[in-house]
Design a protein around this motif. Structure first.
Motif, PDB file in Angstrom:
ATOM      1  N   UNK A 127      16.968-103.400 -17.421  1.00 57.71           N
ATOM      2  CA  UNK A 127      16.394-103.591 -18.753  1.00 57.71           C
ATOM      3  C   UNK A 127      16.826-104.848 -19.495  1.00 57.71           C
ATOM      4  N   UNK A 129      13.621 -84.739  -7.502  1.00 58.05           N
ATOM      5  CA  UNK A 129      14.060 -85.498  -8.671  1.00 58.05           C
ATOM      6  C   UNK A 129      13.128 -85.292  -9.867  1.00 58.05           C
ATOM      7  N   UNK A 130      13.718 -85.033 -11.010  1.00 54.46           N
ATOM      8  CA  UNK A 130      12.958 -84.963 -12.253  1.00 54.46           C
ATOM      9  C   UNK A 130      13.566 -85.942 -13.237  1.00 54.46           C
ATOM     10  N   UNK A 131      12.782 -86.349 -14.226  1.00 49.80           N
ATOM     11  CA  UNK A 131      13.379 -87.128 -15.302  1.00 49.80           C
ATOM     12  C   UNK A 131      14.249 -86.221 -16.151  1.00 49.80           C
ATOM     13  N   UNK A 160      16.734 -90.439 -11.768  1.00 47.20           N
ATOM     14  CA  UNK A 160      15.435 -90.908 -11.292  1.00 47.20           C
ATOM     15  C   UNK A 160      15.352 -92.423 -11.185  1.00 47.20           C
ATOM     16  N   UNK A 161      16.305 -93.130 -11.732  1.00 50.56           N
ATOM     17  CA  UNK A 161      16.192 -94.583 -11.636  1.00 50.56           C
ATOM     18  C   UNK A 161      17.557 -95.237 -11.824  1.00 50.56           C
TER      19      UNK A 161
END
Lengths: 277, 421, 301
Positions: free
Chosen positions: B279, B62-64, B34-35
């Motif tokens: 991050x 898309x799912x987490x 997802x990312x």
């Protein structure tokens, strides 16, 4: 200023204490809105102050990144349809439970109680199977029907209580004049309970708008997701971008909060109708 | 250069499209990416595939990660409109899909030489991609599911270097704790992050036959000798190794905390690399070492814990030919290189050498090459409830909620109450 | 919820009147009752959700009642939670209803503010509170550290000793407005002359609360307590978003445990058996509930 409007010391105490509690309760919401204007750094460095520089761009960014437009639209479609359906079906049923007699009335009314006492997640699994067999998985219709079904109990109970609190004189008079039941329902009863219908519409709007579990299980496609699910995904993806998270939260909660404040009187009046006695 | 390769592929695929007459179709692919860099790379590959195959569009669902493995995938597999291709973890999940009739047998499609483009171990028995000699999964990544990432700056400030033995490791943890650092941050509210590491430690301290017997409910964990790994967890807890809120923290926030320099070490899988860009604070410098040698006498003292991930074609795919074509495209040299450069170790032959890997990924690849054994994570190898029970026992010991001995008793009681397979 | 005793004479009888309830009952039957009834079959099977279900008789029930300590503990947790809500939601709501019962300017908006957490979605509330309660960066711990109480800073949602209590407080924040509104509406119907007379007799506001207000709100309190109890059993969203049962299953309630076993662990058969048990428990509660409301009606008439 007349003497009546001067506050006694007791009233000042009441205002101070009540005000303090209310502010504490409401603070998280204020804090959420203020944080949504800040940068990430500022949220951590100065969590309590006003934003240094009001970053309106956070909202545009959250709106785009989260695809909030589409989510909004789906939530509006589902909520509007389900709430209309719930209130209409419940009013008809409550009218019958209160004003009419028919075989099985007491039992049907008691069976409805199950819906009030059972948490929806516990039937998630079989409900999923039924929606699949009906070919409704991954459709907004599934959310509308499931949402309606699980809102009916409470709505019917409150509505029936409301009908019971009003004497059926008007309906009886119309009956004597030869009107049929459907005409009585449409022309007399519905206009009579119209304010209650509005209240229940608001209460159900809050619930269905925020519904998460069904939306999570029954919808697969991105473009059919509703706001709560979309937000969960958004939080997962931007779990450390707090400015983004609070902007998305603000965009999605402020309208429903505003709606509530506008119609507050109706909600309180409705929730306190005789049904709760 | 990329543009030209792209054009060349487009030309070749256009020819293919003309000959096989692909109609206007939409293939549905579901996955939990997802990312991060992985998602970007996958989107690029999808776009290239669509450009090369006019008339075929790819729809991504898309799912987490956690939602995908809990409810997202199973609800889709059971729906009327199944995905043509879905992401899966090799091992028990694929086997279960085979038994339930969801996984399509790709052996025939693989027989034209496609299979030979992968490294040899990709479809070996025990790889979890093939069962009874039939191939059911197209692997795209070799995931190391646990290794120890460390903050080079914090290590340097405290005069520390990656440890060679468990005792060194424990000493290092104590130095960091005394210096006021959080030695290890882990986000264990879903139990698998620490559980994976604890399983790797168990595989290094429990003989492999006993290890297997315990997870298959043929022996109790006590009989199999699981006290030792739980004691090691308890030892870490006593040394003040972990963040205080590990049981309430999610895996992603924990990773973010590591990238924000809130802790010296973070035990998690190779996918960490893909999140660096999103991050990490500026100037963040990190490295990696694997779980130190615990008992040199044991087999697999240089083992690596990992599994393959990839895609399964649904047996009832609406467009099987196009789905297979996509999987071939995805694992073709150029696309596999693109995928690897987003932070993955590709099981496609020759890609690891060709791809331009970050130092961290290179370290991973070297570690895999030098490993003397491969341990699979219990939750993709054995029944999930048993694996999760061990994970929870490890968390008990690591958080100091229970002693190692009590955690072991709890584990055997819990697993004992489960139905036997 | 009052039915029998408050009902007026029906204006019409006959089976054709069923038409008015038919649409609602159809939707309710199809998406509430039917799933509930069909789950009874799965409760007797071993079913992963992938392969076909296998009949296993009463095994699932035996396991749920005798061999699953977490399942049993989940009922303890939900009971503690319900007791907590009686204090932090019902009693607090009552006190605030009295406190905010005034026609002075500003009170209407204050009541709205007090109710506003009810309007927020659980998702939003969960994220908000995760940020407040976070160990490292959370607001609460920042404040505690800021005023020199470092030792008071706790990983609130990460340790067994505080997680359930933290959830109770969040629950109180979220739902006390609901009870406030119910009590408030009832307070408005108490004639003001009663209080004026009491004041003339020299009764303090506190004494008036206990001698006038409380007895007159008996019926509402009964309703609210029962709503808190039944609502507590139905609680899912709050626990799911705050801790999802952790740490170490110390905030596991029946609904979260059912979902965990059913979907995370692929034991749908076992999960449905626990669903049936929950339904039975809730049914027993509902029977007691009906008895109590009937008795309440007798008292009033």
């Amino acid at each position: 200023m007349s003497a009546i409007s001067r506050r006694s010391p007791g009233e000042w105490l009441q205002l101070a204490l009540g005000g303090a509690v209310v502010c504490a309760m409401f603070y998280p919401a204020v804090w959420m809105v203020l944080s949504s204007f800040k940068t990430n750094r500022e949220i951590f460095k100065h969590p309590f102050g006003l934003p240094n520089d009001w970053k309106w761009s956070n909202f545009a960014e959250a709106w785009d990144k989260g695809g909030l437009g589409g989510l909004y639209l789906n939530s509006v479609i589902v909520t509007a349809t389900a709430v209309t359906l719930t209130v209409c079906l419940a009013t008809a049923a409550a009218f019958a439970f209160s004003r009419l007699e028919f075989p099985g009335r007491r039992w049907l009314y008691r069976i409805l109680l199950i819906g009030l006492l059972l948490p929806p997640p516990v039937v998630a699994i079989p409900l999923f199977a039924i929606l699949r067999d009906l070919g409704l998985l991954n459709t907004l219709t599934a959310l509308v029907l499931a949402g309606t079904a699980w809102s009916l109990s409470l709505t019917i109970f409150i509505m029936t209580g409301y009908f019971n609190s009003i004497r059926p004189d008007m309906e009886e008079a119309a009956m004597l004049e030869g009107a049929n039941i459907w005409q009585i329902f449409r022309d007399i009863s519905v206009p009579m309970v119209w304010p209650s219908m509005l209240t229940l519409a608001i209460v159900n709007t809050i619930n269905i708008w925020n519904e998460l579990m069904f939306a999570l299980l029954f919808i697969v496609d991105d473009e059919k997701r509703t706001l709560p699910v979309g937000l969960i995904r958004f939080f997962g993806r931007y779990s450390t971008d707090y400015a983004m998270v609070f902007a998305a939260l603000t965009i999605t909660t402020v309208p429903i909060l505003a709606l509530y404040f506008l119609l507050q009187r109706h909600v309180i009046a409705g929730l306190s109708a005789t049904a709760m006695d | 250069m990329k543009l030209f390769t792209g054009l060349a592929i487009t030309g070749a695929m256009a020819l293919l499209a003309a000959t096989t007459a692909l109609a206007d179709v939409e293939i549905r692919i579901t996955h939990p990416m997802s990312s991060g860099a992985g998602k970007e790379a996958f989107d690029t590959i999808v776009a290239a595939f669509e450009a090369a195959n006019p008339g075929v569009t790819v729809k991504q669902i898309v799912f987490d990660d956690d939602i995908y493995s809990d409810t997202g995938l199973i609800t889709q597999l059971q729906s009327n409109e199944v995905p043509d291709i879905y992401f899966q973890w090799a091992g028990y999940p694929v086997q279960r899909d085979v038994e339930a009739g969801y996984a399509y047998d790709l052996s025939a499609a693989m027989s034209d030489g496609w299979k030979d483009t992968f490294i040899e171990s990709a479809f070996s028995p025990g790889s979890g991609t093939a069962f009874d000699g039939k191939i059911y999964m197209v692997p795209i990544s070799l995931d190391v599911t646990n290794t120890i990432w460390y903050n080079k700056t914090i290590f340097a400030e405290n005069g520390l270097v990656p440890p060679a033995t468990w005792d060194d490791f424990l000493a290092l943890v104590k130095v960091l704790a005394a210096a006021g650092e959080t030695p290890i941050v882990t986000g264990n509210n879903e139990l698998w992050p620490l559980g994976n590491w604890a399983s790797h430690i168990a595989a290094r301290t429990v003989p492999s036959a006993e290890y297997d017997a315990a997870f298959r409910q043929q022996k109790t964990f006590a009989e199999a000798g699981f006290l030792k790994p739980l004691e090691l967890m308890q030892g870490l807890a006593e040394a003040g190794a972990f963040n205080k809120d590990m049981q309430g923290l999610g895996a992603d926030p924990a990773m973010a905390a590591f990238f924000q320099e809130a802790a010296a070490m973070h035990p998690i899988g190779s996918w960490l690399v893909g999140s660096e860009g999103d991050l990490a604070v500026e100037g963040f410098d990190y490295g990696q070492f694997d779980t130190p040698v615990i008992d040199p006498a044991m087999n697999g003292s240089k083992s690596v814990i990992g599994t393959m991930t990839g895609f399964v074609q649904h047996a009832k795919a609406a467009h099987p030919a196009e789905a297979t074509a996509f999987l071939k495209f995805l694992t073709s040299q150029d696309e596999a290189v693109r995928w690897a450069q987003s932070g993955a170790i590709s099981p496609v032959e020759g890609v690891a050498e060709k791809a331009n890997l970050s130092p961290q990924m290179k370290g991973m690849a070297d570690m895999l090459a030098g490993a003397d054994a491969m341990v699979s994570p219990p939750d993709t190898t054995y029944p999930v409830p048993v694996a999760e029970a061990y994970y929870q026992a490890a968390a008990y010991a690591a958080s100091g909620e229970k002693s190692a001995a009590d955690a072991l008793t709890w584990l055997d009681e819990t697993v004992g109450a489960m139905p036997k397979p | 919820m009052a039915d029998r005793n408050n009902r007026h004479r029906p204006i019409s009888t006959g089976a054709s009147n069923l038409l008015f309830v038919a649409p609602a009952m159809l939707v309710f039957g199809l998406f509430v009752l039917w799933p509930l009834a069909s789950s009874v079959y799965y409760a007797f099977t071993s079913w992963s959700g992938y392969a076909a279900p296998d009949w296993v008789g009463l095994d699932n029930f035996r396991r749920a009642i005798f061999d699953d300590p977490v399942h049993l503990a989940s009922y303890l947790h939900v009971t503690l939670y319900i007791l907590g809500t009686l204090v932090l939601e019902v009693s607090f709501g009552l006190v605030m209803a009295v406190m905010l019962n005034s026609d002075r300017p500003g009170y209407s908006i204050m009541r709205g503010m007090f109710f506003s957490p009810m309007v927020l979605s659980m998702t939003a509330a969960g994220v908000l509170w995760a940020f407040v309660l976070d160990y490292r960066l959370g607001l609460l711990n920042s404040v505690l550290r800021g005023v020199g109480l470092q030792d008071w800073a706790q990983p609130w949602l990460s340790q067994s000793s505080t997680a359930l209590i933290a959830i109770m407080f969040v629950s109180g924040w979220k739902f006390s407005g609901f009870y406030m509104v119910i009590f408030f509406a009832a307070l408005r119907r108490i004639p003001r002359s009663i209080y004026e007379a009491a004041t003339l007799d020299g009764a303090t506001p506190v004494k008036q609360f206990f001698t006038i207000t409380l007895p007159l709100l008996r019926q509402q309190m009964l309703t609210c307590v029962l709503l808190a109890v039944t609502g507590g059993f139905a609680g899912f969203d709050l626990f799911f978003t705050m801790t999802n049962g952790g740490p170490f299953d110390t905030t596991q309630v029946p609904a979260t445990w059912i979902i965990r076993q059913g979907f995370d662990n692929n034991q749908l058969g076992y999960a449905t058996a626990m669903t049936v048990i929950l339904a039975v428990v809730v049914l027993i509660v509902s029977i007691i509930y009906l008895r109590l409301t009937e008795r309440g009606d007798h008292v009033r008439h």
